[in-house]
Each structure stands twice: as structure tokens, then as C-alpha cells.
Scaffold this active site. Structure first.
Site, mmCIF file in Angstrom:
data_model
loop_
_atom_site.group_PDB
_atom_site.id
_atom_site.type_symbol
_atom_site.label_atom_id
_atom_site.label_comp_id
_atom_site.label_asym_id
_atom_site.label_seq_id
_atom_site.Cartn_x
_atom_site.Cartn_y
_atom_site.Cartn_z
ATOM 1 N N ASP A 186 -0.634 48.525 63.069
ATOM 2 C CA ASP A 186 -0.120 47.236 63.556
ATOM 3 C C ASP A 186 -1.252 46.207 63.620
ATOM 4 O O ASP A 186 -1.057 45.021 63.348
ATOM 5 C CB ASP A 186 0.500 47.437 64.958
ATOM 6 N N HIS A 235 3.427 43.283 72.647
ATOM 7 C CA HIS A 235 2.469 42.338 72.065
ATOM 8 C C HIS A 235 2.105 41.349 73.178
ATOM 9 O O HIS A 235 2.806 41.230 74.182
ATOM 10 C CB HIS A 235 3.075 41.656 70.840
ATOM 11 N N CYS A 263 3.444 41.301 63.469
ATOM 12 C CA CYS A 263 4.321 41.629 62.354
ATOM 13 C C CYS A 263 4.430 40.413 61.448
ATOM 14 O O CYS A 263 4.898 39.357 61.885
ATOM 15 C CB CYS A 263 5.705 42.033 62.873
ATOM 16 N N ASN A 288 -1.381 42.768 69.602
ATOM 17 C CA ASN A 288 -0.852 43.783 70.513
ATOM 18 C C ASN A 288 -1.608 43.700 71.833
ATOM 19 O O ASN A 288 -2.707 43.149 71.920
ATOM 20 C CB ASN A 288 -1.127 45.183 69.944
HETATM 21 P P1 HMG Z 1 12.929 46.505 48.800
HETATM 22 O O1 HMG Z 1 12.295 45.544 47.851
HETATM 23 O O2 HMG Z 1 14.303 46.214 49.297
HETATM 24 O O3 HMG Z 1 12.845 47.992 48.188
HETATM 25 O O4 HMG Z 1 11.929 46.645 50.039
HETATM 26 P P2 HMG Z 1 13.804 48.761 47.199
HETATM 27 O O5 HMG Z 1 14.275 49.978 47.897
HETATM 28 O O6 HMG Z 1 14.823 47.821 46.612
HETATM 29 O O7 HMG Z 1 12.797 49.199 46.024
HETATM 30 C C1 HMG Z 1 12.156 48.235 45.197
HETATM 31 C C2 HMG Z 1 10.931 48.858 44.550
HETATM 32 O O8 HMG Z 1 9.978 49.153 45.562
HETATM 33 C C3 HMG Z 1 11.198 50.194 43.818
HETATM 34 O O9 HMG Z 1 10.269 50.265 42.745
HETATM 35 C C4 HMG Z 1 10.785 51.229 44.837
HETATM 36 O O10 HMG Z 1 10.357 52.457 44.297
HETATM 37 C C5 HMG Z 1 9.605 50.545 45.520
HETATM 38 P P3 HMG Z 1 10.771 50.030 41.221
HETATM 39 O O11 HMG Z 1 11.838 51.059 41.009
HETATM 40 O O12 HMG Z 1 11.308 48.629 41.197
HETATM 41 O O13 HMG Z 1 9.509 50.221 40.445
HETATM 42 N N1 HMG Z 1 9.450 51.021 46.905
HETATM 43 C C6 HMG Z 1 8.307 51.481 47.428
HETATM 44 N N2 HMG Z 1 7.054 51.614 46.928
HETATM 45 C C7 HMG Z 1 6.128 52.156 47.753
HETATM 46 N N3 HMG Z 1 6.383 52.557 49.014
HETATM 47 C C8 HMG Z 1 7.597 52.414 49.536
HETATM 48 C C9 HMG Z 1 8.625 51.849 48.736
HETATM 49 N N4 HMG Z 1 9.925 51.594 48.964
HETATM 50 C C10 HMG Z 1 10.417 51.091 47.844
HETATM 51 N N5 HMG Z 1 7.847 52.820 50.816
HETATM 52 C C11 HMG Z 1 11.065 47.906 51.877
HETATM 53 C C12 HMG Z 1 12.306 47.461 51.144
HETATM 54 C C13 HMG Z 1 11.496 48.594 53.161
HETATM 55 C C14 HMG Z 1 10.285 48.877 50.998
HETATM 56 C C15 HMG Z 1 10.177 46.650 52.186
HETATM 57 O O14 HMG Z 1 10.982 45.699 52.797
HETATM 58 C C16 HMG Z 1 9.007 46.958 53.069
HETATM 59 O O15 HMG Z 1 8.073 47.665 52.667
HETATM 60 N N6 HMG Z 1 8.969 46.418 54.335
HETATM 61 C C17 HMG Z 1 7.932 46.736 55.273
HETATM 62 C C18 HMG Z 1 7.674 45.604 56.212
HETATM 63 C C19 HMG Z 1 6.688 46.010 57.269
HETATM 64 O O16 HMG Z 1 5.917 46.937 57.107
HETATM 65 N N7 HMG Z 1 6.687 45.278 58.422
HETATM 66 C C20 HMG Z 1 5.803 45.527 59.505
HETATM 67 C C21 HMG Z 1 6.071 46.805 60.228
HETATM 68 S S1 HMG Z 1 7.298 46.679 61.501
HETATM 69 C C22 HMG Z 1 6.435 46.131 62.893
HETATM 70 O O17 HMG Z 1 5.312 45.727 62.784
HETATM 71 C C23 HMG Z 1 7.079 46.217 64.231
HETATM 72 C C24 HMG Z 1 6.489 47.335 65.101
HETATM 73 O O18 HMG Z 1 5.096 47.165 65.305
HETATM 74 C C25 HMG Z 1 7.195 47.352 66.472
HETATM 75 C C26 HMG Z 1 7.250 45.998 67.152
HETATM 76 O O19 HMG Z 1 6.202 45.329 67.302
HETATM 77 O O20 HMG Z 1 8.352 45.627 67.552
HETATM 78 C C27 HMG Z 1 6.716 48.704 64.449
HETATM 79 MG MG MG Z 2 4.169 45.833 66.753
#
Ligand code: HMG
Ligand code: MG
Length: 299
Positions: free
Chosen positions: A16, A209, A240, A249
Site C-alpha cells: 500500500d 489511512h 490507492c 496510511n
Molecule cells: P482488466 O483490464 O479488466 O483485466 O483489469 P482483464 O481480466 O480484462 O485482462 C486483461 C489483460 O490483463 C489480460 O491479458 C490478462 O491476462 C491480464 P491479455 O490476454 O490481454 O494479454 N491480466 C493480468 N496480468 C497480470 N496480473 C494480473 C492480471 N489480470 C489480468 N493479475 C484488473 C482488471 C483487476 C487486473 C485491474 O483492474 C487491476 O490490476 N487493478 C488493480 C488496482 C489496484 O491494485 N488498486 C490498489 C489496491 S486496492 C487498495 O489499495 C485498497 C486497500 O489498501 C484497502 C483500503 O485502503 O481500503 C487494499
Molecule cells: Mg489502503
């Protein structure tokens, strides 16, 4: 007030903390930093995310980092996993604990993982099941519980329904997220009272946070309700990128200072945490922990 005698702290800085940084910290520096954190006594470190590298380029080296750290058997090394592809990558490097994540706000969920809440459930269900079959512990995150940058207040019933679904998938614990740091202690009390109607407090962690400086006050309220599981990030790094306005955080350094003085045990050496803050400060410029400001003034 009656406070627990001992709490667990989950260090989320390498995940994070770094995911919202403008700079790319080199993989070797992350490895060195995680190795330092591993010797602080912290029982849990979120080492990175196996999300799409274009969505979070700061953590695109998750595999390399996971491969090169020196693992301390006393530490659980966890990582965020959004889907099957992420799980495959995490299992390949034998991460100990898999963290699923979902927002209680429809708009934030869509912006963060490109799906509606309803469409996210089957994806997470499969990941949880497969992670369990692989012998992994599974943690769930529920975001924007205390407010969303796009939708404002989130009805508590929506939060409860997301939590119920995650527990029904077999998650071992849920981390309740104040993603953009809007919560205040009275709201924390109200939310916990409602959550305790449905879920045991032992299965809940709090993830604050500190955007508005209320995180420690929120911890105090949660402690007074018997919560013993808190997420924090060294130096107060974090946020995020898909939640406008999200910033640092709760700082592990500040949390430890408060808990140590209150006589609440964590098993973590605050001096070692400060050393690890000083280390990562070479790579990022905006550490927000109050402890670090004191240290920097007296250095
Ligand atoms: P998408 O574009 O909808 O993915 O993204 P998809 O399923 O349509 O796939 C598209 C392409 O991406 C495909 O490749 C997949 O294989 C590839 P292609 O066939 O076109 O060559 N792909 C991946 N490659 C590597 N690793 C993967 C992966 N998944 C698909 N895991 C997705 C959807 C979820 C992947 C995207 O939106 C994403 O990665 N989002 C992450 C955002 C994020 O990390 N945000 C921050 C974390 S949350 C947070 O901070 C909150 C928290 O701290 C708690 C709080 O504070 O409240 C936890
Ligand atoms: Mg967080």
C-alpha cells in the site's frame, strides 16, 4: 478505558505504501527494505501486489521481489491478488497469504478493478477456493467503508453485505478499510457496533489511512471495542491510485509509539522500524509519520 494487552500489526508499506508513489523504487531497494522489516518483529508483511502491471506499475516487480527477499519463518509474507492470473503469479513464488480486495462502493470498485461488485464475487470466490486448496491463508479487504471519493457515504448495509459474501468464500479475516482517510472515532464506533452484530471481532482488522490526521484516534476507539488487529505502513506511506484524494496510511512508527507508551504489546522493535523508515526515505520524499518528523529534526 479497557484496552487489549496485545495487538497484531500488519505492515502494508511495501504494497500500500509504494503503490501510490510517483517514483519507482528499484526492486533491490524493496528487497533490502523488506529484509529490514523482517527483522523488526512485525509478524506480517504485505510484500507487493500481483495486479496488472499497467494498473500499478510501481509494483510490477512483485515476482522479482518475492523471489529475492530473505524470508524470516516468523513472518507471514502476503500479497494482493485480484483474480486467477494474480493467484497463479503469487503461487509461483509461494506467497504465504493471499489478500483479496473489493470495495463497498460500486463506483470505486469499478474504477479500481474494472468490474461491478456483483461480477467481482465469482472471481474472488474462485481465487479464495484455489488459494485454500493450495494451503494458503486468505485475507479480505473491504474498501471505502467510511466514505467513498465518488459516492460519499456508503450505507452500512452495503458494507455488511460485501463482508458477508467475503466470509462466505472462506476468508480467514477481513480488513475494514478507510481508503481515503475520512473516518472519525464516532463513526468507527457506529460501524463496529453494526459489524459486531454479524461478525466476530477476532476476525476483523482495521485499515486506516491518515489523510485528515484521525487514524490514531480511530485506532483508540477500535481498541476500546476490543479490536486487536491493525494495518499500518512505515513512515505513513500509502494510498490507492484509484481513489481520488487517498493519501498515507496510518504510520507504523506513530502507532507503535502510542501502543508502546500505553503498555499494549506488539512484539515489534520501534527503533528497528525507524531504521527501516530512514532507509526507505532515501527513495521516497514524503514520509508523513510524526515520529519521522521528530527524528529528522534531531538528526
Ligand atoms: P482488466 O483490464 O479488466 O483485466 O483489469 P482483464 O481480466 O480484462 O485482462 C486483461 C489483460 O490483463 C489480460 O491479458 C490478462 O491476462 C491480464 P491479455 O490476454 O490481454 O494479454 N491480466 C493480468 N496480468 C497480470 N496480473 C494480473 C492480471 N489480470 C489480468 N493479475 C484488473 C482488471 C483487476 C487486473 C485491474 O483492474 C487491476 O490490476 N487493478 C488493480 C488496482 C489496484 O491494485 N488498486 C490498489 C489496491 S486496492 C487498495 O489499495 C485498497 C486497500 O489498501 C484497502 C483500503 O485502503 O481500503 C487494499
Ligand atoms: Mg489502503
Amino acid at each position: 478505558m479497557n484496552f487489549p494487552k496485545q495487538v497484531k500489526i500488519n505492515e502494508v508499506g511495501p504494497r500500500d505504501g509504494l503503490q501510490n508513489e510517483a517514483v519507482m523504487v528499484p526492486a533491490e531497494a524493496k528487497v533490502e527494505w523488506i529484509n529490514m522489516l523482517s527483522e523488526t518483529g512485525v509478524p506480517y508483511i504485505e510484500l507487493s501486489s500481483f495486479v496488472h502491471p499497467d494498473w500499478i506499475p510501481q509494483l510490477k516487480d512483485a515476482t522479482e521481489v518475492a523471489r529475492h527477499i530473505k524470508r524470516n519463518p516468523a513472518v507471514t509474507y502476503a500479497a494482493l491478488v485480484p483474480n486467477r492470473k494474480g493467484l497463479e503469479r503469487a503461487l509461483e513464488v509461494d506467497v504465504d497469504e493471499i489478500c483479496l480486495f473489493l470495495s463497498s462502493s460500486e463506483t470505486h470498485n469499478k474504477k479500481n478493478i474494472n468490474k461491478s461488485i456483483k461480477d467481482t464475487y465469482p472471481v474472488l470466490q474462485e481465487v479464495s477456493q484455489d488459494a485454500k486448496s493450495a494451503g494458503k491463508k486468505v485475507r479480505g479487504y473491504v474498501s471505502t467503508v467510511f466514505g467513498c471519493p465518488y459516492e460519499g457515504d456508503i450505507p452500512i448495509d452495503n458494507v455488511i453485505s460485501v463482508c458477508e459474501r467475503l466470509f462466505s468464500m472462506g476468508v480467514d479475516e477481513l480488513s475494514i478499510g478507510d481508503t481515503i482517510g475520512v473516518a472519525d472515532p464516532a463513526q468507527v464506533e457506529n460501524v463496529l457496533i453494526r459489524l459486531f452484530d454479524y461478525f466476530p471481532k477476532e476476525k476483523l482488522a482495521m485499515h486506516f489511512h491518515n489523510t485528515r490526521g484521525t487514524a490514531l484516534a480511530n485506532v483508540l476507539m477500535a481498541l476500546s471495542y476490543g479490536i486487536t488487529n491493525f494495518d499500518s505502513s512505515v513512515g505513513g506511506l500509502g494510498g490507492c491510485p484509484y481513489a481520488k484524494g487517498a493519501s498515507g496510511n496510518l504510520a507504523t512508527d506513530d502507532l507503535l509509539y502510542m501502543l508502546d507508551r500505553m503498555g499494549v504489546r506488539t512484539g515489534i522493535d520501534i527503533d528497528k522500524i525507524i531504521q527501516s523508515s530512514l532507509y526507505i526515505e532515501q527513495y521516497v520524499s514524503n514520509l508523513s509519520s510524526h515520529q519521522m518528523k521528530v527524528i529528522n529534526r534531531t538528526r
